[in-house]
Each structure stands twice: as structure tokens, then as C-alpha cells.
Design a protein around this motif. Structure first.
Motif, PDB file in Angstrom:
ATOM      1  N   ASP A 158      -0.275   0.813 -52.152  1.00 25.40           N
ATOM      2  CA  ASP A 158       0.483  -0.424 -52.338  1.00 25.40           C
ATOM      3  C   ASP A 158      -0.249  -1.297 -53.364  1.00 25.40           C
ATOM      4  O   ASP A 158      -1.082  -2.135 -53.023  1.00 25.40           O
ATOM      5  N   ALA A 159       0.071  -1.114 -54.646  1.00 21.10           N
ATOM      6  CA  ALA A 159      -0.605  -1.839 -55.712  1.00 21.10           C
ATOM      7  C   ALA A 159      -0.230  -3.322 -55.715  1.00 21.10           C
ATOM      8  O   ALA A 159      -1.055  -4.174 -56.067  1.00 21.10           O
ATOM      9  N   ALA A 160       1.000  -3.649 -55.325  1.00 25.63           N
ATOM     10  CA  ALA A 160       1.439  -5.043 -55.344  1.00 25.63           C
ATOM     11  C   ALA A 160       0.637  -5.883 -54.347  1.00 25.63           C
ATOM     12  O   ALA A 160       0.206  -6.996 -54.652  1.00 25.63           O
ATOM     13  N   THR A 161       0.444  -5.328 -53.156  1.00 23.71           N
ATOM     14  CA  THR A 161      -0.347  -6.046 -52.148  1.00 23.71           C
ATOM     15  C   THR A 161      -1.785  -6.206 -52.605  1.00 23.71           C
ATOM     16  O   THR A 161      -2.407  -7.263 -52.421  1.00 23.71           O
ATOM     17  N   ALA A 162      -2.348  -5.140 -53.190  1.00 19.60           N
ATOM     18  CA  ALA A 162      -3.720  -5.202 -53.691  1.00 19.60           C
ATOM     19  C   ALA A 162      -3.845  -6.235 -54.800  1.00 19.60           C
ATOM     20  O   ALA A 162      -4.834  -6.978 -54.871  1.00 19.60           O
ATOM     21  N   LEU A 163      -2.841  -6.319 -55.674  1.00 23.21           N
ATOM     22  CA  LEU A 163      -2.874  -7.312 -56.751  1.00 23.21           C
ATOM     23  C   LEU A 163      -2.855  -8.730 -56.188  1.00 23.21           C
ATOM     24  O   LEU A 163      -3.586  -9.612 -56.665  1.00 23.21           O
ATOM     25  N   GLY A 164      -2.042  -8.965 -55.169  1.00 21.72           N
ATOM     26  CA  GLY A 164      -2.011 -10.286 -54.536  1.00 21.72           C
ATOM     27  C   GLY A 164      -3.337 -10.646 -53.900  1.00 21.72           C
ATOM     28  O   GLY A 164      -3.817 -11.786 -54.024  1.00 21.72           O
ATOM     29  N   ALA A 165      -3.964  -9.674 -53.217  1.00 15.60           N
ATOM     30  CA  ALA A 165      -5.267  -9.933 -52.597  1.00 15.60           C
ATOM     31  C   ALA A 165      -6.335 -10.194 -53.652  1.00 15.60           C
ATOM     32  O   ALA A 165      -7.203 -11.059 -53.475  1.00 15.60           O
ATOM     33  N   LEU A 166      -6.255  -9.459 -54.765  1.00 18.59           N
ATOM     34  CA  LEU A 166      -7.216  -9.648 -55.849  1.00 18.59           C
ATOM     35  C   LEU A 166      -7.083 -11.044 -56.461  1.00 18.59           C
ATOM     36  O   LEU A 166      -8.085 -11.744 -56.683  1.00 18.59           O
ATOM     37  N   GLN A 167      -5.867 -11.467 -56.725  1.00 24.29           N
ATOM     38  CA  GLN A 167      -5.644 -12.792 -57.306  1.00 24.29           C
ATOM     39  C   GLN A 167      -6.062 -13.901 -56.335  1.00 24.29           C
ATOM     40  O   GLN A 167      -6.604 -14.931 -56.759  1.00 24.29           O
ATOM     41  N   LYS A 168      -5.839 -13.693 -55.055  1.00 26.38           N
ATOM     42  CA  LYS A 168      -6.245 -14.681 -54.055  1.00 26.38           C
ATOM     43  C   LYS A 168      -7.767 -14.801 -54.007  1.00 26.38           C
ATOM     44  O   LYS A 168      -8.317 -15.912 -53.893  1.00 26.38           O
ATOM     45  N   ALA A 169      -8.467 -13.668 -54.076  1.00 27.81           N
ATOM     46  CA  ALA A 169      -9.928 -13.699 -54.085  1.00 27.81           C
ATOM     47  C   ALA A 169     -10.445 -14.417 -55.331  1.00 27.81           C
ATOM     48  O   ALA A 169     -11.404 -15.195 -55.257  1.00 27.81           O
ATOM     49  N   TRP A 170      -9.807 -14.190 -56.465  1.00 30.52           N
ATOM     50  CA  TRP A 170     -10.224 -14.845 -57.704  1.00 30.52           C
ATOM     51  C   TRP A 170     -10.016 -16.357 -57.617  1.00 30.52           C
ATOM     52  O   TRP A 170     -10.853 -17.152 -58.078  1.00 30.52           O
ATOM     53  N   GLN A 171      -8.919 -16.779 -57.036  1.00 25.70           N
ATOM     54  CA  GLN A 171      -8.642 -18.204 -56.906  1.00 25.70           C
ATOM     55  C   GLN A 171      -9.616 -18.897 -55.948  1.00 25.70           C
ATOM     56  O   GLN A 171      -9.840 -20.114 -56.059  1.00 25.70           O
ATOM     57  N   ALA A 172     -10.200 -18.131 -55.023  1.00 27.99           N
ATOM     58  CA  ALA A 172     -11.152 -18.721 -54.079  1.00 27.99           C
ATOM     59  C   ALA A 172     -12.515 -18.989 -54.716  1.00 27.99           C
ATOM     60  O   ALA A 172     -13.342 -19.699 -54.140  1.00 27.99           O
ATOM     61  N   MET A 173     -12.747 -18.443 -55.906  1.00 31.06           N
ATOM     62  CA  MET A 173     -14.017 -18.638 -56.586  1.00 31.06           C
ATOM     63  C   MET A 173     -14.024 -19.966 -57.330  1.00 31.06           C
ATOM     64  O   MET A 173     -12.986 -20.566 -57.607  1.00 31.06           O
TER      65      MET A 173
END
Length: 416
Positions: A252-267
Motif C-alpha cells: 500500500d504505497a498511498a498509505t506509506a506516502l501519507g505516513a512519510l509526509q506526516k513524519a516529515w511535518q512533525a520535524m
């Protein structure tokens, strides 16, 4: 009692001296008079006889007490179960037990320290030492039982017992159990430096990046690590967190992309500018198919700060506007004309745009400054498509030699 005796003696002397001074009479003619009458008892004597009697009584009492003390002491020496012998056995067992423990004689250390623990009113250190000796002997159940006894005897030492228990669990290979023990202690003692230090090492070992990031505020607040070490740990934790978030679960690349973007925004904004973290995030975006976002991110970052690693990664991206992407990279060439990585990136961007001649020129120029296996491979692929097979094969072989030099020490023999 000694004070009372001395007070009576001083009182008698004072009375005698006072009578002599007040009546101004020689002691030889007037010896004083003492009368003690109580119910049917009557005592009469001169003052100095009474004083002498007091001295004799005091001396007798002192001799009796001294005799009793000597009898008690001698009885303690002779009695093997006396407190004196118990204290001596405790001291001997503790000294010998810790010496055996330090020198690696586990069986006698266990025996002596268990004996000392059974006799001491404060047995914590003896139980901890005995548990360590039992662990070294492979008697893990006995080791845990000794730690339980230590906790029963001194409940206030729960943290010390738990820390040693976690250490022994880790030495046995029970990493999950050790982590559970440390997390329980962290819940009860959230600011203890030793708990925090061991807990962050366990999180780092098992690569639990989310938990490690949650622990960082306490590590910073309680000064567990130095500033430089803490910054490096935080960078490593976010690096691992971005890699973890970018892994698709069940494809599920879409879910992984959302999690990746969320982690980046938390920085933080400062972390967004760090080249190493930028490279990880952009590479994960590329692998998940978000190359447009990665290209825009790197283009803006490189405008603010030029970085060789980010420039190499920029050449792997296929943005929405290849012309703008190539034009931007060629603008960097004016300030960095001898950068082999930038020339490789320009060659790759020209390949994306199907500018074969221009791509060949950039790749050839890159090899002039640095013989890199990636550059050799890109140029060999291009020359093969252009029909120059002899040069293409030569570059492929060179790339293999360069790659082999990176992976294997040159001293190792190779088959002919």
C-alpha cells in the motif's frame, strides 16, 4: 550512674570544706558530724568517715560493674552464637564474597554472599552480588529468586533491583523482557538518568524510532547526553523514522506516502534543512512515486544551500517540468564547474529529456574529474544505444573494476 557517684563525692567534699570555712575551726579539732535516720535505721559518724565510706562504696560498685562486663565479654567470646561472633561472621562472609565476585569465583561468591545476606539487617548489596554470581553460574531461576528476596527485604530499593534485573535479562538474551522492565521503571521514575540512559540504548538497539523520539525530551531535560551527542541521536532517530514510515505495508504505497509526509511535518524547520534528512525524505518520496514533490523539495533546498549528495539525488528525479529541472541544474554549473556529481546529474537529466549528444558531453566531462562507477555505467548504456559497443564494453568493465575496488580489499585474490 557514674555521674551520680561523682556528684555524691563532690557534694561530700564541698560540705566538708564548707563546714571548715564557715565555722573557722581546725579539722583536727572538729571532724564534722553526719546523721542519717530513716524509720528504724540510724547512722551516725564523722564527716570524713562518711566521705571515706562513700569512696569505698563507689569503688566496690565500679569493681562489680567491671567484673560483670568482663564476664559478659568472655561469654561472648566463648559462645559461638553470640552477637560478637555473628558480626565477625558477617564481616568475613561479606569481604570474602565480594572478593570472590570480583575475581570471578562464582560458586564461593554465591555461598558467602548468601550467608552475609541472611545475617545482615541491610542485605541489599549482598543479594545483588549473589544474584550476579548465580547468573554467571547459569542458575537463572536462583538469580531471579535472590532479586525477589532483595525486594522483599528492602522494598524501597525497587529501582536498584530492577536495573540489575534488566541488565541480567539482557545478558541472557531476553531483550524484550529487559525492555519491559526498563519501561516499567521509566513509568515510575521518569527522570532517573540511569533508567533513561539504558532505555534509549535499548530503543536504539531494537530500532524503535518512535519510542526513541518520544524519549528525547526527557533525555534533553535531564541532561543525560551532551549537546552534540543528543543532536546526533535525534538525527539518527528521525533518519530511521523516515525510512520506517516510507516502507509500504502489504504493497500500500498511498498509505506509506501519507505516513512519510506526516513524519516529515512533525520535524522542525531546522531539521528540514539538514541535507542528510532531506536526502532520506526525497529518496523515500522517489521510491513511492512522488517524484514531483521530491524534485520541488530538492530544488528549493539547493537554492538555499548547495550540497553534493543532494545534487546527485536530484539527477535521479523525473519532475513534472524537465526543461526547468535541467535549466536549474545548469545554473548551478556556473558556480561549480568542476563538480563531477553535478555533471553526472546534468547527464542524467539530458537522458530524461532525450538530449543524447548533450548527455554524452556531460558524462564525459564528469569522468574527467572523477572516475565513478555510476558515471561509467550511464555513459556505457548511452554509447551502447548510440552503437559504440567497443567503448561501451570498456566502460562497463571499468565500472565493475571500480565497484569491485569499493566492495573488496585489493589484496584478496580473484579467479583468472
Amino acid at each position: 550512674m557514674k555521674r551520680i557517684y561523682w556528684l555524691l563525692l563532690i557534694l561530700a567534699v564541698v560540705v566538708g570544706v564548707a563546714s571548715w570555712i564557715l565555722f573557722d575551726l581546725p579539722l583536727a579539732e572538729h571532724k564534722g558530724y553526719v546523721l542519717i535516720a530513716f524509720q528504724g535505721f540510724r547512722y551516725e559518724s564523722s564527716l570524713w568517715v562518711f566521705v571515706a565510706l562513700l569512696l569505698v562504696v563507689w569503688l566496690l560498685v565500679y569493681l562489680v560493674r567491671l567484673s560483670v562486663r568482663l564476664l559478659v565479654t568472655s561469654g561472648g567470646l566463648l559462645n559461638p552464637w553470640s552477637a560478637l561472633h555473628s558480626r565477625r561472621r558477617l564481616r568475613t562472609a561479606s569481604e570474602q564474597g565480594f572478593l570472590d565476585l570480583a575475581e570471578g569465583r562464582w560458586a564461593p561468591a554465591l555461598r558467602h554472599l548468601k550467608r552475609a545476606a541472611s545475617s545482615s539487617p541491610q542485605p541489599l548489596t549482598y543479594y545483588l552480588g549473589a544474584a550476579r554470581a548465580a547468573h554467571q553460574l547459569g542458575q537463572h531461576e536462583d538469580s531471579d529468586h535472590l532479586l525477589e528476596q532483595a525486594l522483599d527485604q528492602q522494598p524501597q530499593a525497587e529501582l536498584a533491583v530492577a536495573l540489575q534485573h534488566a541488565e541480567l535479562q539482557l545478558a541472557r538474551g531476553q531483550a524484550d523482557a529487559a525492555l519491559d522492565t526498563l519501561e516499567a521503571m521509566h513509568a515510575r521514575h521518569p527522570h532517573h538518568p540511569l533508567v533513561l540512559g539504558q532505555l534509549y540504548q535499548r530503543y536504539l538497539q531494537v530500532e524503535n524510532w518512535s519510542a526513541l523520539l518520544g524519549l528525547l525530551p526527557n533525555l534533553r531535560k535531564d541532561n543525560v547526553l551532551g549537546s552534540a551527542e543528543l543532536s546526533e541521536l535525534e538525527r539518527q532517530a528521525w533518519h530511521g523514522r523516515l525510512l520506517e514510515a516510507g516502507k509500504p505495508v502489504d504493497g500500500d504505497a498511498a498509505t506509506a506516502l501519507g505516513a512519510l509526509q506526516k513524519a516529515w511535518q512533525a520535524m522542525t524547520k531546522a531539521q528540514h534543512k539538514e541535507p542528510a534528512l532531506l536526502a532520506v525524505y526525497a529518496e523515500q518520496l522517489r521510491l513511492l512515486g512522488a517524484e514531483d514533490e521530491a524534485e520541488e523539495l530538492l530544488r528549493n533546498a539547493l537554492k538555499q544551500q548547495y550540497d553534493v549528495a543532494l545534487v546527485r539525488l536530484y539527477g535521479l528525479l523525473h519532475g513534472r517540468d524537465l526543461g526547468l529541472q535541467l535549466q536549474t541544474a545548469e545554473g548551478w554549473l556556473k558556480q561549480h564547474p568542476d563538480d563531477a556529481g553535478l555533471l553526472l546529474t546534468l547527464g542524467r537529466l539530458c537522458l530524461h529529456s532525450e538530449l543524447w549528444g548533450k548527455a554524452r558531453d556531460y558524462l564525459e566531462s564528469s569522468l574527467v574529474f572523477q572516475r565513478h562507477p555510476e558515471t561509467c555505467t550511464e555513459l556505457a548504456r548511452l554509447l551502447a544505444q548510440l552503437g559504440d559497443l567497443q567503448r561501451s564494453n570498456s566502460l562497463y568493465q571499468e565500472s565493475l573494476v571500480l565497484l569491485d575496488a569499493r566492495l573488496c580489499p585489493p589484496a584478496l585474490p580473484a579467479p583468472v
